[in-house]
Design a protein around this motif. Structure first.
Motif, mmCIF file in Angstrom:
data_model
loop_
_atom_site.group_PDB
_atom_site.id
_atom_site.type_symbol
_atom_site.label_atom_id
_atom_site.label_comp_id
_atom_site.label_asym_id
_atom_site.label_seq_id
_atom_site.Cartn_x
_atom_site.Cartn_y
_atom_site.Cartn_z
ATOM 1 N N LYS A 8 0.819 -1.081 -0.149
ATOM 2 C CA LYS A 8 -0.006 0.064 -0.010
ATOM 3 C C LYS A 8 0.777 1.090 -0.065
ATOM 4 O O LYS A 8 1.609 1.539 0.858
ATOM 5 N N ILE A 9 0.769 1.966 -1.057
ATOM 6 C CA ILE A 9 1.572 3.412 -1.098
ATOM 7 C C ILE A 9 0.722 4.558 -0.530
ATOM 8 O O ILE A 9 1.458 5.525 -0.439
ATOM 9 N N ASP A 10 -0.445 4.226 -0.299
ATOM 10 C CA ASP A 10 -1.208 5.200 0.259
ATOM 11 C C ASP A 10 -2.070 4.503 1.685
ATOM 12 O O ASP A 10 -2.611 3.562 1.253
ATOM 13 N N LYS A 11 -2.005 5.059 2.631
ATOM 14 C CA LYS A 11 -2.847 4.345 3.924
ATOM 15 C C LYS A 11 -4.152 4.170 3.629
ATOM 16 O O LYS A 11 -4.618 3.233 4.377
ATOM 17 N N ASP A 27 -11.072 -7.503 -6.625
ATOM 18 C CA ASP A 27 -11.526 -5.994 -6.881
ATOM 19 C C ASP A 27 -10.510 -4.941 -6.677
ATOM 20 O O ASP A 27 -10.041 -5.035 -5.479
ATOM 21 N N LEU A 28 -10.380 -4.149 -7.687
ATOM 22 C CA LEU A 28 -9.490 -2.802 -7.216
ATOM 23 C C LEU A 28 -10.305 -1.665 -7.097
ATOM 24 O O LEU A 28 -11.420 -1.444 -7.807
ATOM 25 N N SER A 29 -9.801 -0.886 -6.198
ATOM 26 C CA SER A 29 -10.770 0.289 -5.918
ATOM 27 C C SER A 29 -10.063 1.564 -6.217
ATOM 28 O O SER A 29 -8.883 1.727 -6.160
ATOM 29 N N SER A 30 -10.875 2.694 -6.635
ATOM 30 C CA SER A 30 -10.408 3.913 -6.905
ATOM 31 C C SER A 30 -9.762 4.763 -5.608
ATOM 32 O O SER A 30 -10.523 4.505 -4.513
ATOM 33 N N ARG A 41 -11.413 9.820 -20.798
ATOM 34 C CA ARG A 41 -10.497 8.786 -20.112
ATOM 35 C C ARG A 41 -9.801 9.227 -18.956
ATOM 36 O O ARG A 41 -9.603 10.434 -18.883
ATOM 37 N N PHE A 42 -9.269 8.310 -18.350
ATOM 38 C CA PHE A 42 -8.583 8.547 -16.954
ATOM 39 C C PHE A 42 -7.786 7.471 -16.482
ATOM 40 O O PHE A 42 -8.312 6.326 -16.233
ATOM 41 N N ALA A 43 -6.455 7.509 -16.018
ATOM 42 C CA ALA A 43 -5.856 6.692 -15.199
ATOM 43 C C ALA A 43 -5.910 6.847 -13.916
ATOM 44 O O ALA A 43 -5.268 7.531 -13.287
ATOM 45 N N CYS A 44 -6.660 5.913 -13.407
ATOM 46 C CA CYS A 44 -7.291 6.008 -11.918
ATOM 47 C C CYS A 44 -6.433 5.034 -11.112
ATOM 48 O O CYS A 44 -6.246 4.010 -11.085
ATOM 49 N N GLY A 45 -5.766 5.947 -10.075
ATOM 50 C CA GLY A 45 -4.641 5.258 -9.273
ATOM 51 C C GLY A 45 -5.345 4.305 -8.221
ATOM 52 O O GLY A 45 -6.646 4.428 -7.917
ATOM 53 N N THR A 46 -4.952 3.270 -7.641
ATOM 54 C CA THR A 46 -5.316 2.564 -6.726
ATOM 55 C C THR A 46 -4.574 2.651 -5.343
ATOM 56 O O THR A 46 -4.982 1.996 -4.418
ATOM 57 N N GLY A 47 -3.536 3.366 -5.314
ATOM 58 C CA GLY A 47 -2.821 3.274 -4.206
ATOM 59 C C GLY A 47 -1.810 2.253 -3.848
ATOM 60 O O GLY A 47 -1.541 2.031 -2.532
ATOM 61 N N LEU A 48 -1.613 1.046 -4.810
ATOM 62 C CA LEU A 48 -1.038 -0.088 -4.454
ATOM 63 C C LEU A 48 0.187 -0.165 -5.523
ATOM 64 O O LEU A 48 0.006 0.156 -6.798
ATOM 65 N N ARG A 86 6.854 -1.920 -11.541
ATOM 66 C CA ARG A 86 6.910 -1.944 -10.007
ATOM 67 C C ARG A 86 6.272 -0.534 -9.494
ATOM 68 O O ARG A 86 6.445 -0.264 -8.385
ATOM 69 N N GLY A 87 5.430 0.155 -10.500
ATOM 70 C CA GLY A 87 4.915 1.535 -10.278
ATOM 71 C C GLY A 87 3.612 1.179 -9.698
ATOM 72 O O GLY A 87 3.055 -0.139 -9.417
ATOM 73 N N GLU A 88 2.922 2.065 -9.396
ATOM 74 C CA GLU A 88 1.561 2.299 -8.810
ATOM 75 C C GLU A 88 0.536 1.428 -9.997
ATOM 76 O O GLU A 88 0.546 1.906 -11.014
#
Length: 112
Positions: A8-11, A27-30, A41-48, A86-88
């Motif tokens: 987790k790169i975001d708590k 499931d992956l979450s926004s 279009r949007f590249a939505c981060g998962t914090g993972l 190895r990125g988000e």
């Protein structure tokens, strides 16, 4: 058994989970609140960050409920997580509807 390292790169990130024992994907979450206009279009981060072992691939698919009900899908049909990446983890969303779609933080937006 294959070991996949998840960071987790975001708590506030949601750890991927299966809805029930019969679910094929996790499931992956926004991480964001997103306003996605018709055709946008949007590249939505998962914090993972997810480390896929060498010789394997991670595949991200759209969620069928959001696709049929809202027209929300993936830009590239299926997202690919290479073993060297190895990125988000980001879910590349597209709004195929004629209306603006809203995605809330922690909404399920794809499945791995």
């Amino acid at each position: 058994m294959i070991q996949i390292e998840l960071t987790k790169i975001d708590k506030n990130a949601e750890v991927p989970s299966r809805a029930d024992d019969g679910s094929a994907g996790y499931d992956l979450s926004s991480m964001f609140i997103v306003r996605l206009g018709a055709g946008e279009r949007f590249a939505c981060g998962t914090g993972l960050k997810i480390s896929i072992p060498k010789g394997y691939v991670g595949l991200i698919f759209p969620r069928s409920g959001r696709a049929i009900n809202d027209g929300l899908s993936l830009i590239n049909a299926v997202g690919v997580l290479d073993s060297s990446y190895r990125g988000e983890v980001k879910v590349l969303l597209v709004n195929h509807s004629n209306e603006t779609l809203y995605i809330n933080q922690k909404d399920r937006i794809g499945q791995l």
